[in-house]
Motif scaffolding. Structure first.
Motif, PDB file in Angstrom:
ATOM      1  N   ASP A 140      44.975  42.162  35.917  1.00 41.34           N
ATOM      2  CA  ASP A 140      46.014  41.493  36.693  1.00 41.34           C
ATOM      3  C   ASP A 140      46.496  40.236  35.966  1.00 41.34           C
ATOM      4  N   GLN A 141      45.584  39.458  35.432  1.00 47.64           N
ATOM      5  CA  GLN A 141      45.954  38.259  34.683  1.00 47.64           C
ATOM      6  C   GLN A 141      46.747  38.635  33.435  1.00 47.64           C
TER       7      GLN A 141
ATOM      8  N   GLY B  10      48.122  44.885  42.725  1.00 50.26           N
ATOM      9  CA  GLY B  10      46.922  44.058  42.723  1.00 50.26           C
ATOM     10  C   GLY B  10      45.684  44.784  42.245  1.00 50.26           C
TER      11      GLY B  10
ATOM     12  N   HIS C 247      50.353  39.581  34.530  1.00 52.16           N
ATOM     13  CA  HIS C 247      51.130  38.429  34.978  1.00 52.16           C
ATOM     14  C   HIS C 247      51.406  37.440  33.845  1.00 52.16           C
TER      15      HIS C 247
ATOM     16  N   GLY D 213      51.292  45.013  38.782  1.00 48.27           N
ATOM     17  CA  GLY D 213      50.864  43.648  39.078  1.00 48.27           C
ATOM     18  C   GLY D 213      50.960  43.321  40.556  1.00 48.27           C
TER      19      GLY D 213
END
Length: 92
Positions: free
Chosen positions: A38-39, A32, A42, A29
């Motif tokens: 990524d969402q 990047g 996170h 995460g």
């Protein structure tokens, strides 16, 4: 070494694997990858660590004043020592 075996048996392997998985996701995460992946990472990698810390939480009866004093002593002593050393060096 019997002590080592006792310590090893008290650990839960599935928890160690869960933590390792969380650390890998955290690194991914922070690298990047971007986008939906990524969402996705996170969305749960930090709550995952909160869940683990809650899993191992053991309530202790502590004296709040003693705990606050000990924390203040541990945090404020280095603050004032380094401040006292650095203040003469940076002041004009």
């Amino acid at each position: 070494m019997p002590t080592e075996n006792i310590i090893r048996k008290s650990r839960m392997d599935y928890i160690d694997i869960y933590i390792a998985f969380g650390i890998i996701l955290m690194v991914m995460g922070h690298i990047g990858f971007g986008g939906k992946f990524d969402q996705f990472i996170h969305a749960f990698h930090m709550p995952m660590f909160f869940f683990i810390s809650g899993f191992f939480y053991k309530e202790k009866h502590i004296d709040v004043k003693k705990c606050a004093f000990d924390k203040a002593k541990k945090l404020l002593t280095p603050y004032f020592v380094f401040g006292g050393v650095l203040l003469p060096l940076v002041s004009e």
